[in-house]
Design an enzyme around this catalytic site. Structure first.
Site, short mmCIF file in Angstrom:
data_model
loop_
_atom_site.label_atom_id
_atom_site.label_comp_id
_atom_site.label_asym_id
_atom_site.label_seq_id
_atom_site.Cartn_x
_atom_site.Cartn_y
_atom_site.Cartn_z
N ASP A 1 36.19 43.34 39.06
CA ASP A 1 36.64 43.37 37.68
C ASP A 1 35.51 43.12 36.67
O ASP A 1 35.78 42.82 35.51
CB ASP A 1 37.75 42.34 37.48
CG ASP A 1 37.30 40.93 37.85
OD1 ASP A 1 36.12 40.75 38.19
OD2 ASP A 1 38.14 40.00 37.80
N SER B 1 35.79 30.60 40.25
CA SER B 1 36.62 31.75 40.65
C SER B 1 36.11 32.44 41.90
O SER B 1 36.86 33.17 42.55
CB SER B 1 36.71 32.76 39.51
OG SER B 1 35.42 33.16 39.09
N HIS C 1 33.92 39.39 39.30
CA HIS C 1 34.10 38.99 40.70
C HIS C 1 33.88 40.16 41.65
O HIS C 1 33.85 41.32 41.24
CB HIS C 1 35.52 38.43 40.88
CG HIS C 1 35.90 37.43 39.83
ND1 HIS C 1 36.67 37.77 38.74
CD2 HIS C 1 35.57 36.12 39.69
CE1 HIS C 1 36.82 36.69 37.96
NE2 HIS C 1 36.16 35.69 38.52
#
Length: 402
Positions: free
Chosen positions: A366, A57, A369
């Site tokens: 969040d 991610s 990240h």
């Protein structure tokens, strides 16, 4: 040539590692791709016509969203002003790399809508690991099925089929990369964080996670050799960041009593990340010896990220250990209510995990990240080679040595 054709006909029945070694041997037997002089006086800027990215991610530009549903609002709010497949309020480090190199933001390989692969492709997906996981994505702490070996398989298929279709001309010629781009491209890797996190989410001890790191790195090494076998020559490899400073790790039940350092990060978890990184650096050294035509740059993003978190105020950031977008708890992070999470109140959906007022002064987006502002800050520190081995800037990463 006939022998090669016969060998290729058997590949579908060949075990994955043997298949990769075949590509490496085939590459070694072919005409070497020139990487330029290693004389520092004759170094020139590299003209990377494309980027092929592998990762999780931290560099996913829409892969997981295309496969399992879009990362919804408020993701993308800062730069794209709408969800853009990225787990951030805006751009990622790989976006800034693409901009610096001079290519468009990378389209996710899995995204069938609006994708242009003429200047590369992104095989990264959120939740990806180097080593395949025996879990489903929907489980608590679940991880992507697109582990690094799968990403390579996708790349291998893309390499072959893109050229078959490009030869048909027309729109294919404008949307797919030229054959020579595969040897001239920059190959970027940012993966490994989830391999550590997987152990923690399955209640493994610190020592148990450390114990499987060598196997993870061995699998990483195999994949890099596979990409080399497909013609890849210029590699830009990020180490893993200080996971002990990320809310989603610090909030785990068995991490809550772990000792803290001066920055407020969990010491044992960062020590494992550093252990992984030492092993990764040694793996890169081994690859340099084995892949004679490769230029491999190891980038120490751990040091940059940790410096930013530990010296946040000095650099204009606030609350470095709290998520900008989240819901409740010490770190504004809740495993069960992620950024953008909603609940029904009197039959109406209401967002309870809202973003902070100013993501530009926050580091964690969040709890997992980074914000666009943090990603940009990190990129600006690594682009000139100050944290690289060898200490070579991004635009010269096609050179083997200084």
């Amino acid at each position: 040539m006939m022998n090669i054709i016969k060998a290729m006909s058997k590949l579908i029945q060949t075990p994955f590692i043997t298949l990769c070694l075949f590509f490496v041997c085939l590459s070694q037997c072919s005409i070497a791709y020139s990487l330029g002089s290693t004389n520092s006086k004759s170094l020139h800027h590299c003209n990377f016509p494309a980027i092929f990215n592998f990762g999780d991610s931290n560099s996913d530009t829409g892969g997981l969203s295309a496969a399992f549903g879009q990362a919804g609002p408020p993701s993308g709010m800062t730069y794209f002003h709408h969800p853009a497949g990225r787990y951030s309020d805006g751009r990622l480090i790989v976006d800034f790399i693409a901009k610096k190199v001079g290519v468009e933001y990378l389209s996710a390989y899995l995204d069938s809508v609006g994708s242009n692969f003429s200047r590369g492709a992104n095989f990264a997906t959120a939740g990806s690991t180097i080593r395949p996981q025996n879990t489903t994505l929907r489980q608590a702490g679940g991880f992507s099925p697109f582990s690094l070996d799968v990403q390579f398989t996708q790349f291998n298929d893309f390499h072959r089929r893109s050229q078959l279709f490009r030869n048909k001309g027309g729109v294919y010629e404008t949307m797919l990369p030229r054959a020579e781009y595969f040897s001239q491209a920059l190959y970027t890797f940012d993966i490994g964080q989830n391999d550590l996190a997987a152990g923690y989410f399955h209640n493994m001890t610190i020592d148990q996670v450390r114990a499987y790191v060598p196997d993870v790195l061995a699998q990483f090494k195999t994949i890099v050799k596979c990409v080399y076998g497909q013609g890849g020559r210029s590699f830009w490899i990020h180490n893993t960041g200080p996971v002990g400073c990320l809310p989603y790790i610090m909030d785990l039940p068995h991490a809550r009593d772990a000792p803290l350092d001066k920055a407020g990060c969990k010491i044992p978890y960062n020590e494992v990340a550093k252990f992984f990184n030492r092993g990764l650096k040694e793996t890169v050294s081994q690859l340099r010896k084995e892949l004679h035509s490769a230029a491999i740059t190891y980038v120490d993003v751990y040091s940059v990220k940790y410096h930013l978190i530990s010296q946040a105020t000095k650099h204009g950031f606030e609350e470095p250990l709290r998520a900008c977008c989240g819901h409740g708890g010490k770190y504004n992070y809740n495993l069960h209510v992620g950024c953008g999470g909603k609940v029904k109140i009197k039959g109406k959906e209401v967002m309870i995990a809202k973003p902070c007022k100013n993501p530009a002064v926050r580091i964690s987006w969040d709890g997992v990240h980074y914000t666009e502002a943090a990603n940009k800050w990190i990129f600006d520190k690594i682009v000139d080679g100050s944290f690289s081995d060898p200490p070579i800037p991004l635009n010269m990463a096609c050179h083997k040595n200084l």
